[in-house]
Write an enzyme that holds these catalytic residues in place. Structure first.
Site, PDB file in Angstrom:
ATOM      1  N   LYS A 205       5.428   0.307  10.819  1.00  0.00           N
ATOM      2  CA  LYS A 205       6.264  -0.167  11.926  1.00  0.00           C
ATOM      3  C   LYS A 205       5.403  -1.012  12.864  1.00  0.00           C
ATOM      4  O   LYS A 205       4.291  -0.618  13.208  1.00  0.00           O
ATOM      5  CB  LYS A 205       6.881   1.025  12.675  1.00  0.00           C
ATOM      6  CG  LYS A 205       7.898   1.796  11.812  1.00  0.00           C
ATOM      7  CD  LYS A 205       8.593   2.858  12.596  1.00  0.00           C
ATOM      8  CE  LYS A 205       9.426   3.767  11.711  1.00  0.00           C
ATOM      9  NZ  LYS A 205      10.755   3.263  11.390  1.00  0.00           N
ATOM     10  N   GLU A 239      16.259  12.024  16.079  1.00  0.00           N
ATOM     11  CA  GLU A 239      17.216  11.341  15.204  1.00  0.00           C
ATOM     12  C   GLU A 239      18.611  11.820  15.555  1.00  0.00           C
ATOM     13  O   GLU A 239      18.826  13.021  15.750  1.00  0.00           O
ATOM     14  CB  GLU A 239      16.933  11.678  13.750  1.00  0.00           C
ATOM     15  CG  GLU A 239      15.681  11.047  13.216  1.00  0.00           C
ATOM     16  CD  GLU A 239      15.590  11.244  11.717  1.00  0.00           C
ATOM     17  OE1 GLU A 239      15.793  10.268  10.991  1.00  0.00           O
ATOM     18  OE2 GLU A 239      15.339  12.381  11.285  1.00  0.00           O
ATOM     19  N   ASP A 258       8.883  17.554   6.878  1.00  0.00           N
ATOM     20  CA  ASP A 258       9.520  16.239   6.829  1.00  0.00           C
ATOM     21  C   ASP A 258       8.929  15.275   7.862  1.00  0.00           C
ATOM     22  O   ASP A 258       8.840  14.070   7.611  1.00  0.00           O
ATOM     23  CB  ASP A 258      11.033  16.404   7.074  1.00  0.00           C
ATOM     24  CG  ASP A 258      11.807  15.158   6.711  1.00  0.00           C
ATOM     25  OD1 ASP A 258      11.536  14.595   5.649  1.00  0.00           O
ATOM     26  OD2 ASP A 258      12.689  14.749   7.505  1.00  0.00           O
ATOM     27  N   HIS A 263       4.487  11.736   9.780  1.00  0.00           N
ATOM     28  CA  HIS A 263       4.732  10.735  10.825  1.00  0.00           C
ATOM     29  C   HIS A 263       4.170  11.149  12.194  1.00  0.00           C
ATOM     30  O   HIS A 263       3.490  10.370  12.859  1.00  0.00           O
ATOM     31  CB  HIS A 263       6.230  10.464  10.978  1.00  0.00           C
ATOM     32  CG  HIS A 263       6.928  10.176   9.688  1.00  0.00           C
ATOM     33  ND1 HIS A 263       6.365   9.437   8.680  1.00  0.00           N
ATOM     34  CD2 HIS A 263       8.148  10.542   9.230  1.00  0.00           C
ATOM     35  CE1 HIS A 263       7.220   9.347   7.666  1.00  0.00           C
ATOM     36  NE2 HIS A 263       8.302  10.011   7.968  1.00  0.00           N
TER      37      HIS A 263
HETATM   38  C1  BG6 Z   1      11.743  10.029   6.474  1.00  0.00           C
HETATM   39  C2  BG6 Z   1      12.319  11.422   6.609  1.00  0.00           C
HETATM   40  O1  BG6 Z   1      10.378  10.096   6.181  1.00  0.00           O
HETATM   41  O2  BG6 Z   1      11.918   9.321   7.692  1.00  0.00           O
HETATM   42  C3  BG6 Z   1      13.765  11.373   7.007  1.00  0.00           C
HETATM   43  O3  BG6 Z   1      12.197  12.086   5.360  1.00  0.00           O
HETATM   44  C4  BG6 Z   1      13.966  10.513   8.229  1.00  0.00           C
HETATM   45  O4  BG6 Z   1      14.264  12.688   7.242  1.00  0.00           O
HETATM   46  C5  BG6 Z   1      13.275   9.167   8.065  1.00  0.00           C
HETATM   47  O5  BG6 Z   1      15.348  10.351   8.475  1.00  0.00           O
HETATM   48  C6  BG6 Z   1      13.314   8.409   9.376  1.00  0.00           C
HETATM   49  O6  BG6 Z   1      12.763   7.134   9.235  1.00  0.00           O
HETATM   50  P1  BG6 Z   1      13.012   6.036  10.351  1.00  0.00           P
HETATM   51  O7  BG6 Z   1      12.151   4.894   9.923  1.00  0.00           O
HETATM   52  O8  BG6 Z   1      14.471   5.732  10.316  1.00  0.00           O
HETATM   53  O9  BG6 Z   1      12.605   6.640  11.651  1.00  0.00           O
END
Ligand code: BG6
Length: 507
Positions: A205, A239, A258, A263
């Protein structure tokens, strides 16, 4: 030109676009899991857009591999529809026709040795030049990773005798420390670490990379980026989406596997790391590893005090989810980084599904001024913050006190914004574009190294374990559309802090 040169020296990986065109020979991108969601939603749209920007090597081809009995034509047709959907206004039928000429499909079962022999022959036939580079992208189900890698080794498809051979692996890298270690061993028995690219799409990103630029291409932040000026750091990935169709996977993963192991810890390391001497893959990753090593392990009752877990109401009725599931869809954790820069500065990490809005933000909360001159009547004294908004809109907001006009010495919180959308005319690419390009070019700076992955599991594993035992904090339920469980507020208040519960500050 001079500026570009200086910039290139400081951030060498940004110069790949120019350099790669010179350096990279022919390239074959082999996608295992070619009929899957990741391929159609992310990989092919990213490759298509890179091709339209002329960023791919002059001679390239994309070979899709999966068990589905498709012909190349059928695969292309399917991808045309999905790419036009996911690339939106960047899709053009003419551009697609040029790109589609480079697409090939071969049905292949990862478990079958004879299929790999067939694949090897197929690739050799497609590649005219023996020094052709190859990128194997494992977009398959994770339980097939080891088998795919072993087959590549057995069929001499990993050896770099002629051209580079690289492998890209999607998360999850194992489900705990033990399985991550086994996966690393399987990978290392076939590939050298420098051939392995473990992808965490958060590192692709633009705003995450901009955090590196913000910290290390400016001198103004460094003097205050430490325990002397920073009170605490909040890193939130909220989210709005619920688990939906992914219940089967999610119920065995939960929010810690997850989001936290990958992340969130990646965002923490980039926020907390020291400047590497040069922007080179191992030097960058060495610094991130040092941060992970400095994270203080939790013991016994500390798990219940320093972690909180929640589940959104209705989660147990999602398809694929157990009716009595104890899986957390929300978690918050307080971590301490025990080093000179961060000693005593807590990092609060939290993430949840079905939250009030979609926002990913790193909020640096600064200390109160040492002596309050204008205390009476001021609102929010001590609320100096730097909000780094990773998504949905990308940007930075600085919060500071300003004098209320004609209000005596009353002050109020004001803000300064930087928005990528208005600051630049260029469109922000999807995270997979720069990452795919880096993998093609062999730059692993934004990919996780084996020790980094295992260290992250060393932090998350004990929490997972504690949550299955008597050290677990209670599983709290929350209504979709909230900022997690209501007691998350009391939880952070016990540390004399308050959540920054603000939906995107920048639009
Ligand atoms: C993924 C997760 O790695 O990232 C998901 O497994 C999540 O659960 C997704 O929804 C979110 O990605 P982004 O780029 O939309 O924040």
């Amino acid at each position: 030109m001079l500026l570009v040169g200086l910039y290139c020296r400081a951030f060498s990986h940004n110069c790949h676009y120019a350099e790669s065109l010179r350096r990279i020979m022919d390239q074959t991108i082999v996608i295992f899991g070619a009929s899957g969601d990741l391929t159609s939603r992310k990989l092919i749209p990213a490759l298509y857009e890179l091709s339209q920007k002329n960023r791919l090597p002059k001679n390239y081809r994309v070979v899709g591999v999966s068990r589905s009995p498709l012909t190349t034509e059928e695969w292309k047709q399917k991808l045309k529809t999905t790419t036009s959907e996911f690339s939106g206004s960047n899709f053009s039928p003419t551009g697609w026709s040029q790109f589609a000429n480079q697409l090939h499909y071969l049905a292949c079962d990862i478990d079958r040795s004879s299929d790999f022999r067939k694949l090897g022959d197929y690739l050799n036939e497609l590649e005219s030049d023996a020094s052709n580079g190859r990128l194997y992208y494992l977009a398959t189900l994770p339980h097939l990773y080891t088998q795919a890698v072993t087959q590549l080794g057995d069929h001499n498809m990993a050896a770099e005798e002629a051209g580079p051979r690289r492998v890209v692996i999607e998360k999850p890298f194992g489900t705990d420390l033990k399985s991550a270690h086994q996966l690393n061993q399987a990978l290392h028995s076939v590939f050298d670490e420098k051939q392995i690219f473990r992808i965490d799409h958060y590192l692709g990103k633009e705003t995450v990379q901009n955090l590196l630029v913000l910290r290390f291409a400016n001198s103004i932040f460094e003097p205050i980026w430490n325990r002397n000026y920073i009170d605490h750091v909040q890193i939130t990935v909220a989210e709005e989406l619920e688990v939906g169709r992914r219940g089967g996977y999610y119920d065995s993963a939960g929010v810690l596997r997850d989001f936290f192991q990958n992340h969130l810890l990646q965002l923490l390391t980039i926020t907390a790391m020291e400047a590497p001497p040069r922007f080179e893959a191992d030097l960058v990753r060495d610094e991130k590893v040092k941060v992970l090593r400095a994270i203080r392990p939790l013991h016994q009752q500390e798990f219940a005090r320093n972690t909180i877990r929640g589940q959104y109401a209705g989660y147990r009725h999602e398809p694929g989810v157990a009716r009595d599931s104890q899986t957390a869809t929300y978690a918050a954790i307080q971590l301490q980084v025990d080093n000179w820069r961060w000693n005593g500065v807590p990092f609060y990490l939290r993430s949840g599904k079905a939250m009030s809005c979609r926002t990913t933000q790193i909020v640096i909360h600064f200390r109160e001024p040492p002596h309050l001159l204008f205390g009476a009547g001021a609102t929010g004294i001590g609320e100096n913050r730097l909000v780094i908004q990773i998504q949905p809109a990308e940007g930075i907001q600085l919060h500071f006190q300003s004098k209320v006009p004609d209000g005596g010495m009353r002050s109020r919180l004001a803000s300064l914004d930087f928005r990528f959308q208005t600051g630049y005319t260029e469109q922000l690419p999807d995270a997979y574009q720069p990452l795919l390009l880096d993998a093609i070019n062999g730059d692993a700076s934004l990919f996780a190294r084996s020790d980094e992955v295992e260290l992250a599991w060393q932090i998350v594993d004990p929490i997972l374990y504690a949550w299955q035992n008597e050290q677990a904090p209670p599983l709290e339920f929350y209504e979709p559309g909230e900022w997690g469980p209501t007691n998350s507020h009391q939880w952070i208040q016990q540390f004399q802090r308050k959540w920054f519960d603000v939906c995107p500050v920048i639009h």
